[in-house]
Design a protein around this motif. Structure first.
Motif, short mmCIF file in Angstrom:
data_model
loop_
_atom_site.label_atom_id
_atom_site.label_comp_id
_atom_site.label_asym_id
_atom_site.label_seq_id
_atom_site.Cartn_x
_atom_site.Cartn_y
_atom_site.Cartn_z
N GLY A 84 0.80 -1.22 0.00
CA GLY A 84 0.00 0.00 0.00
C GLY A 84 0.83 1.27 0.00
N LEU A 85 2.14 1.12 0.14
CA LEU A 85 3.04 2.27 0.14
C LEU A 85 4.01 2.22 -1.04
N GLY A 86 3.75 1.33 -2.00
CA GLY A 86 4.66 1.09 -3.11
C GLY A 86 4.64 2.11 -4.22
N ASP A 87 3.78 3.08 -4.16
CA ASP A 87 3.75 4.18 -5.13
C ASP A 87 3.82 5.49 -4.33
N ILE A 88 3.92 6.59 -5.04
CA ILE A 88 3.83 7.88 -4.37
C ILE A 88 2.36 8.06 -4.03
N GLY A 89 2.06 8.23 -2.76
CA GLY A 89 0.68 8.34 -2.32
C GLY A 89 0.42 9.63 -1.57
N CYS A 90 -0.76 9.73 -1.02
CA CYS A 90 -1.19 10.93 -0.30
C CYS A 90 -0.20 11.34 0.78
N GLU A 91 0.31 10.35 1.50
CA GLU A 91 1.18 10.63 2.65
C GLU A 91 2.57 11.11 2.24
N THR A 92 2.93 10.96 0.98
CA THR A 92 4.22 11.48 0.51
C THR A 92 4.25 12.99 0.68
N CYS A 93 3.16 13.64 0.38
CA CYS A 93 3.08 15.10 0.48
C CYS A 93 2.44 15.57 1.79
N HIS A 94 1.48 14.81 2.29
CA HIS A 94 0.72 15.24 3.46
C HIS A 94 1.22 14.67 4.78
N GLY A 95 2.23 13.80 4.73
CA GLY A 95 2.80 13.22 5.93
C GLY A 95 2.02 11.99 6.37
N PRO A 96 2.59 11.23 7.32
CA PRO A 96 1.93 10.02 7.82
C PRO A 96 0.52 10.33 8.29
N GLY A 97 -0.43 9.46 7.93
CA GLY A 97 -1.83 9.77 8.14
C GLY A 97 -2.57 9.09 9.26
N ALA A 98 -1.91 8.23 10.04
CA ALA A 98 -2.63 7.48 11.07
C ALA A 98 -3.32 8.39 12.08
N ALA A 99 -2.60 9.37 12.59
CA ALA A 99 -3.18 10.27 13.60
C ALA A 99 -4.36 11.04 13.03
N HIS A 100 -4.24 11.49 11.79
CA HIS A 100 -5.32 12.24 11.15
C HIS A 100 -6.54 11.34 10.90
N ALA A 101 -6.29 10.13 10.42
CA ALA A 101 -7.40 9.21 10.16
C ALA A 101 -8.14 8.86 11.45
N GLU A 102 -7.40 8.76 12.52
CA GLU A 102 -8.01 8.40 13.81
C GLU A 102 -8.78 9.57 14.41
N SER A 103 -8.20 10.77 14.37
CA SER A 103 -8.82 11.93 15.04
C SER A 103 -9.65 12.80 14.10
N GLY A 104 -9.29 12.83 12.83
CA GLY A 104 -9.95 13.72 11.88
C GLY A 104 -9.51 15.17 12.02
N GLU A 105 -8.57 15.43 12.91
CA GLU A 105 -8.11 16.80 13.14
C GLU A 105 -7.21 17.27 12.01
N VAL A 106 -7.47 18.45 11.52
CA VAL A 106 -6.68 19.03 10.44
C VAL A 106 -5.23 19.24 10.89
N ALA A 107 -5.03 19.57 12.15
CA ALA A 107 -3.69 19.84 12.66
C ALA A 107 -2.80 18.60 12.67
N SER A 108 -3.37 17.42 12.51
CA SER A 108 -2.57 16.19 12.57
C SER A 108 -2.06 15.74 11.20
#
Length: 156
Positions: free
Chosen positions: A99-123
């Protein structure tokens, strides 16, 4: 021709080592979850990125070159053609972290676990700076690979 190929490979290896060195300061709490997880809330952006952006299919380019490259050269390619390579929880291999074998969303937006869990824009990095693109989209690589620096290339 040999000189050009050697130069291109050296550029990839250099960038790979640079990216891995930057990763040493990665926060232990960050975790990459892959672009498919982003689709749940950002379906329109996800669909547009994967339909129009060549970046979203960067594995194809690496696979074409793979038979001609040494392990070290291949790892240099991973730093710009995968998500989170050399960083905690980032790309390891196509088998272990598909799931990380291409350039994906997190390449530019950073690791997404905290954001996916909280939904907070600041994460998450909501609007990446153009300067953050320069690790891969820089004058040296533009000249070496003869590509246009399409920093946004259909992303959003």
């Amino acid at each position: 021709m040999f000189f050009i190929r050697s130069f291109l490979i050296a550029a990839c290896v250099f960038i790979g080592m640079h990216t891995v060195a930057q990763a040493a300061g990665t926060d232990a709490d960050t975790k990459y979850i892959g672009s498919a997880a982003c689709k749940q809330c950002h379906e329109q952006e996800y669909e547009r990125f994967f339909k129009y952006s060549k970046k979203a299919h960067s594995k194809r380019n690496v696979e074409k070159m793979r038979p001609k490259l040494s392990r070290e050269e291949l790892e240099g390619c991973y730093s710009c053609h995968t998500t989170g390579y050399g960083k905690k929880g980032g790309f390891v291999s196509y088998e272990q972290t598909p799931g990380l074998g291409d350039i994906g969303c997190e390449t530019c937006h950073g690791p997404g676990a905290a954001h996916a869990e909280s939904g907070e824009v600041a994460s998450i990095i909501r609007k990446p700076s153009v300067e953050s693109c320069d690790v891969c989209h820089n004058a040296e690589l533009v000249r070496s690979f003869n590509f246009k620096p399409l920093r946004y290339s259909g992303a959003h």
